[in-house]
Design a protein around this motif. Structure first.
Motif, PDB file in Angstrom:
ATOM      1  N   TYR A  40     -38.955 -25.046 -13.850  1.00  0.00           N
ATOM      2  CA  TYR A  40     -40.148 -25.737 -13.341  1.00  0.00           C
ATOM      3  C   TYR A  40     -41.128 -26.012 -14.480  1.00  0.00           C
ATOM      4  O   TYR A  40     -41.697 -27.111 -14.580  1.00  0.00           O
ATOM      5  CB  TYR A  40     -40.790 -24.874 -12.258  1.00  0.00           C
ATOM      6  N   TYR A  41     -41.315 -25.047 -15.352  1.00  0.00           N
ATOM      7  CA  TYR A  41     -42.231 -25.230 -16.472  1.00  0.00           C
ATOM      8  C   TYR A  41     -41.770 -26.351 -17.402  1.00  0.00           C
ATOM      9  O   TYR A  41     -42.575 -27.188 -17.831  1.00  0.00           O
ATOM     10  CB  TYR A  41     -42.342 -23.936 -17.279  1.00  0.00           C
ATOM     11  N   VAL A  44     -40.494 -29.947 -14.820  1.00  0.00           N
ATOM     12  CA  VAL A  44     -41.441 -30.502 -13.856  1.00  0.00           C
ATOM     13  C   VAL A  44     -42.832 -30.615 -14.476  1.00  0.00           C
ATOM     14  O   VAL A  44     -43.470 -31.661 -14.413  1.00  0.00           O
ATOM     15  CB  VAL A  44     -41.483 -29.660 -12.563  1.00  0.00           C
ATOM     16  N   LEU A  45     -43.274 -29.533 -15.117  1.00  0.00           N
ATOM     17  CA  LEU A  45     -44.574 -29.577 -15.790  1.00  0.00           C
ATOM     18  C   LEU A  45     -44.472 -30.100 -17.217  1.00  0.00           C
ATOM     19  O   LEU A  45     -45.495 -30.327 -17.863  1.00  0.00           O
ATOM     20  CB  LEU A  45     -45.205 -28.179 -15.799  1.00  0.00           C
ATOM     21  N   TYR A 100     -46.409 -21.799  -8.444  1.00  0.00           N
ATOM     22  CA  TYR A 100     -45.953 -23.185  -8.409  1.00  0.00           C
ATOM     23  C   TYR A 100     -47.093 -24.160  -8.118  1.00  0.00           C
ATOM     24  O   TYR A 100     -46.850 -25.304  -7.741  1.00  0.00           O
ATOM     25  CB  TYR A 100     -44.861 -23.338  -7.347  1.00  0.00           C
ATOM     26  N   ALA A 102     -49.683 -26.478  -9.688  1.00  0.00           N
ATOM     27  CA  ALA A 102     -50.000 -27.113 -10.969  1.00  0.00           C
ATOM     28  C   ALA A 102     -51.518 -27.136 -11.164  1.00  0.00           C
ATOM     29  O   ALA A 102     -52.233 -27.762 -10.378  1.00  0.00           O
ATOM     30  CB  ALA A 102     -49.444 -28.528 -11.017  1.00  0.00           C
ATOM     31  N   SER A 172     -37.877 -28.510  -0.944  1.00  0.00           N
ATOM     32  CA  SER A 172     -38.589 -29.451  -1.807  1.00  0.00           C
ATOM     33  C   SER A 172     -38.246 -30.888  -1.442  1.00  0.00           C
ATOM     34  O   SER A 172     -39.126 -31.760  -1.355  1.00  0.00           O
ATOM     35  CB  SER A 172     -38.245 -29.177  -3.279  1.00  0.00           C
ATOM     36  N   SER A 181     -40.055 -30.953  -7.310  1.00  0.00           N
ATOM     37  CA  SER A 181     -41.408 -31.464  -7.532  1.00  0.00           C
ATOM     38  C   SER A 181     -42.397 -30.322  -7.359  1.00  0.00           C
ATOM     39  O   SER A 181     -42.077 -29.282  -6.770  1.00  0.00           O
ATOM     40  CB  SER A 181     -41.734 -32.573  -6.526  1.00  0.00           C
ATOM     41  N   THR A 182     -43.600 -30.503  -7.849  1.00  0.00           N
ATOM     42  CA  THR A 182     -44.625 -29.478  -7.702  1.00  0.00           C
ATOM     43  C   THR A 182     -44.910 -29.197  -6.230  1.00  0.00           C
ATOM     44  O   THR A 182     -44.937 -28.038  -5.794  1.00  0.00           O
ATOM     45  CB  THR A 182     -45.920 -29.920  -8.406  1.00  0.00           C
ATOM     46  N   LYS A 183     -45.103 -30.248  -5.450  1.00  0.00           N
ATOM     47  CA  LYS A 183     -45.389 -30.072  -4.029  1.00  0.00           C
ATOM     48  C   LYS A 183     -44.221 -29.410  -3.314  1.00  0.00           C
ATOM     49  O   LYS A 183     -44.413 -28.515  -2.463  1.00  0.00           O
ATOM     50  CB  LYS A 183     -45.699 -31.429  -3.394  1.00  0.00           C
ATOM     51  N   LEU A 186     -43.843 -25.692  -4.412  1.00  0.00           N
ATOM     52  CA  LEU A 186     -44.960 -24.951  -3.838  1.00  0.00           C
ATOM     53  C   LEU A 186     -44.701 -24.674  -2.357  1.00  0.00           C
ATOM     54  O   LEU A 186     -44.959 -23.563  -1.865  1.00  0.00           O
ATOM     55  CB  LEU A 186     -46.253 -25.744  -4.015  1.00  0.00           C
TER      56      LEU A 186
END
Length: 456
Positions: A40-41, A44-45, A100, A102, A172, A181-183, A186
């Protein structure tokens, strides 16, 4: 050592199952952060791999410190393990989705906010997980109970691996239309919190606090005496050393799975399927390892798992051609070995408490689990940082086609670490003094000591 004292009465299977189910809840959190957070880091980020590795390393080191401090606090205060688990369950569930989330910042503030989320979650995780793990010492003094509970915890933990692996990207996709995705991630974290919290509350309220394990009167050990006892406890030291070697190997391998399937197999969803297959393999092999341990003992099982993992890693290194089925077979075999390592570790760790009490005269419970968790988390953090810098060194860049040099590097990171780590763990475990029936004789002798000591 005396053999005349009969073993303690064993727990009922419902009591074992209720207690062990706490590992399902804990592993929903742990496996999500282990399997998806680093990816994720980076993907995604869009953090640089070395930055992601440093964040994960600092989070793990903080986690280890929180484990140690929690163990010290519980050991000194003789607090109720059940009450501590119950009090921490809800705050932990609220904190987990923060991993999670952002942050609406840039640069150093962005990284700092990610670290804060790590620190908050890991502090609360330690508050729940250390008392829960240490509870296994008091719930029974019988090594058969402890081995059965360790096996059941492993089964519940591997069920959590399957759930996290299969559900994360599907949640997700349903929420955001994207696998990662972040959303979406999360939302998956929120769902896991909603499942884990009531399970932990059920464990805290329904598990017997001290079934089959009558408490012996003993002087309360100071922190200094407790740490000195652990340092001199050769069974504890060698067990933790073996665990640290395996933790580094496991971390570097599992962190590479999603990258391998995304960039070498070219099928990101196959990576989560592979993680789920690993979970299934772990769950299916735990009953086998329970039977094998009963026949040959914990140390022999560990060494056998080392041989299995080493052979599997070498075979995959020699035959890897980018086919998903070969990677699946390798990872499933590795997970079977890793399940054996984890089972043996959690079965033996409570027994080191009585070993230390027998040889040092001081009983150290929660602090043992706090120190063991500290060493494990530091190993995981160091391995994650090493992985991040290794990916940076081979030239990895997220979300772009990788060069042959990078693909070769991903392969070797995933394969070399298990070979080295497992071999080093075998050296440590070979010198562990807890042989078959050693613990039963120690418990019998300690009971006789207590009976011979007049009340104050």
């Amino acid at each position: 050592m005396a053999d005349s004292v009969p073993p303690a009465p064993q727990l009922s299977w419902p009591a074992r199952l209720r207690f062990a189910s706490g590992d399902f809840a804990c592993n929903l959190y742990w496996q999500s952060s282990s399997l998806f957070l680093f990816f994720y880091y980076t993907d995604v980020l869009h953090l640089a791999p070395q930055v992601a590795g440093l964040i994960a390393m600092l989070g793990s080191v903080w986690d280890g410190m929180a484990d140690l401090l929690t163990g010290m606090w519980v050991e000194r205060g003789r607090g109720s393990y059940a009450r501590t688990v119950g009090l921490g369950a809800v705050p932990l569930g609220l904190a987990f989705p923060l991993l999670y989330l952002a942050p609406p910042f840039h640069g150093a503030l962005f990284v700092g906010a990610l670290l804060v989320a790590q620190f908050v979650f890991r502090s609360l995780y330690a508050l729940v997980n250390i008392p829960y793990a240490a509870w296994s010492v008091r719930i029974s003094s019988d090594s058969r109970d402890r081995a059965a509970i360790a096996g059941l915890r492993m089964v519940f933990g591997t069920v959590a691996v399957v759930v996290v692996s299969l559900a994360t990207e599907r949640i997700s996709l349903a929420v955001s239309g994207s696998l990662t995705s972040t959303k979406g991630l999360l939302s998956a974290a929120a769902v896991f919190s909603l499942v884990a919290t009531p399970v932990l509350l059920h464990v805290a309220r329904g598990t017997p606090a001290r079934a089959g394990s009558p408490r012996r009167d003993r002087p309360h050990a100071s922190l200094r005496d407790g740490l000195r006892t652990l340092a001199a406890n050769y069974a504890f030291v060698t067990l933790c050393a073996a665990m640290m070697c395996v933790a580094v190997a496991t971390t570097m391998m599992t962190r590479s799975v999603l990258y391998y399937f995304t960039y070498i197999v070219h099928d990101e969803s196959a990576g989560t399927t592979a993680l789920a297959l690993m979970g299934v393999a772990g769950g299916l092999t735990v009953p086998l390892w329970m039977v094998v341990r009963h026949r040959i003992g914990s140390r022999a099982l560990w060494l056998g798992a080392v041989a299995l993992a080493t052979v599997a890693s070498i075979a995959f290194a020699l035959s890897d051609d980018g086919a998903a089925w070969r990677a699946d077979l390798f990872l499933v075999t590795m997970q079977a070995a890793l399940a054996a390592f984890s089972f043996v570790f959690w079965a033996m760790l409570p027994d080191t408490v009585e070993y230390g009490e027998y040889h040092g005269g001081v009983r150290v419970e929660a602090l043992s689990f706090g120190v063991a968790a500290f060493l494990q988390k530091v190993s995981i953090g160091a391995a994650t940082a090493i992985t991040g810098f290794a990916y940076a060194a081979i030239g990895y860049a997220p979300q772009v086609p990788q060069t042959p040099h990078v693909l070769t590097g991903i392969r070797w990171i995933m394969v070399a670490a298990p070979i080295i780590g497992c071999i080093l763990s075998a050296r440590a475990m070979a010198s562990n003094p807890l042989r078959r029936d050693t613990h039963r004789r120690i418990v019998a002798t300690l009971a006789q000591r207590t009976d011979a000591t007049p009340p104050a």
